[in-house]
Design a protein around this motif. Structure first.
Motif, PDB file in Angstrom:
ATOM      1  N   CYS A   1     108.214  65.695 -47.715  1.00 16.73           N
ATOM      2  CA  CYS A   1     107.108  65.001 -47.253  1.00 16.73           C
ATOM      3  C   CYS A   1     106.968  65.248 -45.751  1.00 16.73           C
ATOM      4  O   CYS A   1     106.762  66.056 -45.485  1.00 16.73           O
ATOM      5  N   PHE A   2     107.114  64.106 -45.115  1.00 18.62           N
ATOM      6  CA  PHE A   2     107.248  63.975 -43.578  1.00 18.62           C
ATOM      7  C   PHE A   2     108.065  64.988 -43.294  1.00 18.62           C
ATOM      8  O   PHE A   2     108.151  65.602 -42.053  1.00 18.62           O
ATOM      9  N   GLY A   3     109.348  65.300 -43.753  1.00 18.68           N
ATOM     10  CA  GLY A   3     110.348  65.982 -43.548  1.00 18.68           C
ATOM     11  C   GLY A   3     109.822  67.371 -43.550  1.00 18.68           C
ATOM     12  O   GLY A   3     110.255  68.488 -42.878  1.00 18.68           O
ATOM     13  N   GLY A   4     108.883  67.669 -44.580  1.00 16.30           N
ATOM     14  CA  GLY A   4     108.266  69.006 -44.573  1.00 16.30           C
ATOM     15  C   GLY A   4     107.387  69.253 -43.560  1.00 16.30           C
ATOM     16  O   GLY A   4     107.505  70.487 -43.095  1.00 16.30           O
ATOM     17  N   LYS A   5     106.739  68.312 -43.064  1.00 14.36           N
ATOM     18  CA  LYS A   5     106.133  68.847 -41.705  1.00 14.36           C
ATOM     19  C   LYS A   5     107.078  69.042 -40.502  1.00 14.36           C
ATOM     20  O   LYS A   5     106.794  69.770 -39.889  1.00 14.36           O
ATOM     21  N   CYS A   6     108.287  68.237 -40.384  1.00 20.72           N
ATOM     22  CA  CYS A   6     109.125  68.575 -39.645  1.00 20.72           C
ATOM     23  C   CYS A   6     109.503  69.876 -39.688  1.00 20.72           C
ATOM     24  O   CYS A   6     109.942  70.742 -38.561  1.00 20.72           O
ATOM     25  N   ALA A   7     110.009  70.655 -40.868  1.00 26.77           N
ATOM     26  CA  ALA A   7     110.463  71.899 -41.034  1.00 26.77           C
ATOM     27  C   ALA A   7     109.595  72.900 -40.626  1.00 26.77           C
ATOM     28  O   ALA A   7     109.694  73.936 -40.078  1.00 26.77           O
ATOM     29  N   LEU A   8     108.249  72.455 -40.855  1.00 25.75           N
ATOM     30  CA  LEU A   8     107.269  73.648 -40.379  1.00 25.75           C
ATOM     31  C   LEU A   8     107.141  73.600 -38.867  1.00 25.75           C
ATOM     32  O   LEU A   8     106.905  74.647 -38.304  1.00 25.75           O
ATOM     33  N   ASP A   9     107.149  72.320 -38.179  1.00 26.14           N
ATOM     34  CA  ASP A   9     106.878  72.353 -36.892  1.00 26.14           C
ATOM     35  C   ASP A   9     108.142  73.114 -36.229  1.00 26.14           C
ATOM     36  O   ASP A   9     108.015  73.652 -35.181  1.00 26.14           O
ATOM     37  N   LEU A  10     109.325  72.817 -36.786  1.00 25.92           N
ATOM     38  CA  LEU A  10     110.497  73.426 -35.951  1.00 25.92           C
ATOM     39  C   LEU A  10     110.344  75.122 -36.113  1.00 25.92           C
ATOM     40  O   LEU A  10     110.581  75.888 -35.293  1.00 25.92           O
ATOM     41  N   ALA A  11     109.651  75.714 -37.477  1.00 25.46           N
ATOM     42  CA  ALA A  11     109.440  77.226 -37.493  1.00 25.46           C
ATOM     43  C   ALA A  11     108.362  77.478 -36.457  1.00 25.46           C
ATOM     44  O   ALA A  11     108.389  78.556 -35.801  1.00 25.46           O
ATOM     45  N   ARG A  12     107.387  76.543 -36.272  1.00 23.25           N
ATOM     46  CA  ARG A  12     106.100  76.749 -35.474  1.00 23.25           C
ATOM     47  C   ARG A  12     106.369  77.061 -33.981  1.00 23.25           C
ATOM     48  O   ARG A  12     105.835  77.707 -33.313  1.00 23.25           O
ATOM     49  N   SER A  13     107.476  76.396 -33.659  1.00 23.52           N
ATOM     50  CA  SER A  13     108.004  76.310 -32.189  1.00 23.52           C
ATOM     51  C   SER A  13     108.450  77.810 -31.815  1.00 23.52           C
ATOM     52  O   SER A  13     108.354  78.094 -30.391  1.00 23.52           O
ATOM     53  N   GLY A  14     108.679  78.756 -32.673  1.00 23.52           N
ATOM     54  CA  GLY A  14     109.108  79.994 -32.407  1.00 23.52           C
ATOM     55  C   GLY A  14     110.539  80.156 -32.242  1.00 23.52           C
ATOM     56  O   GLY A  14     111.055  81.174 -31.950  1.00 23.52           O
ATOM     57  N   VAL A  15     111.229  79.133 -32.369  1.00 28.12           N
ATOM     58  CA  VAL A  15     112.933  79.163 -32.351  1.00 28.12           C
ATOM     59  C   VAL A  15     113.342  80.099 -33.309  1.00 28.12           C
ATOM     60  O   VAL A  15     113.012  80.392 -34.488  1.00 28.12           O
ATOM     61  N   ASN A  16     114.594  80.802 -32.735  1.00 23.58           N
ATOM     62  CA  ASN A  16     114.981  81.700 -33.799  1.00 23.58           C
ATOM     63  C   ASN A  16     116.069  81.263 -34.824  1.00 23.58           C
ATOM     64  O   ASN A  16     117.493  81.165 -34.717  1.00 23.58           O
ATOM     65  N   ILE A  17     115.376  80.724 -35.763  1.00 19.98           N
ATOM     66  CA  ILE A  17     116.167  80.352 -37.041  1.00 19.98           C
ATOM     67  C   ILE A  17     115.834  81.108 -38.208  1.00 19.98           C
ATOM     68  O   ILE A  17     114.875  82.007 -38.087  1.00 19.98           O
TER      69      ILE A  17
END
Length: 239
Positions: free
Chosen positions: A120-136
């Motif tokens: 839910c809201f955490g899914g948005k968080c998961a996408l936002d972390l990826a969108r940041s371009g961070v190397n995960i």
């Protein structure tokens, strides 16, 4: 034996209280999977997901983006806590990055092998972390909300992305699924989506029982989405 422990960390002017889970019988460092919570805040739901991930051999971390002691008792409080974060997506991202950096310091963490899942809201968080371009390595969004953060982010998305969604989710319609696909493609992400028919929002939550609001537990979608995530992690952590 699966062990769970509170994991406190500080930064950005406050203290956060998460929970980690890992298999004591397993030796050495292991990949990290962060678990981002629903609008209620870090709860037993996320802890149980972390324990299930620990059984698969990961160091699982149920993160806390609201702050220690900030947990919703009802829908009104949940909306207030979530809206505070949605009003400042950069602050939300900063909290996700803080959680990531803190868990990478754990003695059992393979800091080069990090992923995130969210509900839910955490899914948005998961996408936002990826969108940041961070190397995960990866990001998995379960019945999430897709609106972009509105930050200046143009570099390629490095994380592989898996979106698991209900076709009848009233919080992210089919047009939003298509828009997300275009967004991820423009950012050169490696992405895929599994969209479940006759499935609404919160399909992984056994307590979801509001069909009139489009929110209903769906055992088949729940099982299939978890299995798909399991295969996804085996693939990305093998690279």
């Amino acid at each position: 034996m699966i062990t769970t422990q509170e994991f406190s960390y500080k930064g950005l002017g406050q203290t956060f209280q998460g929970v980690i889970a890992y298999d004591e019988a397993q030796k050495g460092k292991r990949p990290v999977v962060m678990v981002s919570h629903t609008w209620v805040g870090q709860s037993q739901f996320e802890v149980e997901k972390a324990e299930a991930l620990a059984e698969q051999g990961y160091l699982a971390f149920a993160i806390d983006v609201y702050g220690q002691g900030k947990r919703a008792k009802d829908a009104t409080e949940a909306e207030e806590l979530m809206n505070e974060m949605l009003a400042d997506r950069q602050e939300l991202l900063n909290r996700l990055l803080l959680a990531m950096e803190e868990i990478k310091k754990h003695e059992l963490a393979d800091a080069a092998q990090v992923a995130i899942i969210g509900f839910c809201f955490g899914g948005k968080c998961a996408l936002d972390l990826a969108r940041s371009g961070v190397n995960i390595k990866g990001s998995v969004c379960f019945h999430g909300i897709f609106d972009p953060p509105g930050l200046e982010q143009e570099e390629d998305i490095k994380a592989r992305i898996l979106v698991l969604h209900g076709w009848e989710d009233p919080l992210a319609f089919p047009k939003d699924i298509v828009a997300l696909g275009y967004e991820l493609t423009e950012r050169n992400a490696i992405w895929e989506m599994d969209v479940f028919g006759h499935t609404g929002h919160a399909f992984t939550n056994p307590n979801a029982n509001a069909p009139d609001q489009g929110m209903m537990f769906n055992p088949l979608a729940n099982d299939r989405s978890w299995l798909r995530m399991t295969h996804f992690f085996k693939e990305i952590f093998a690279d």
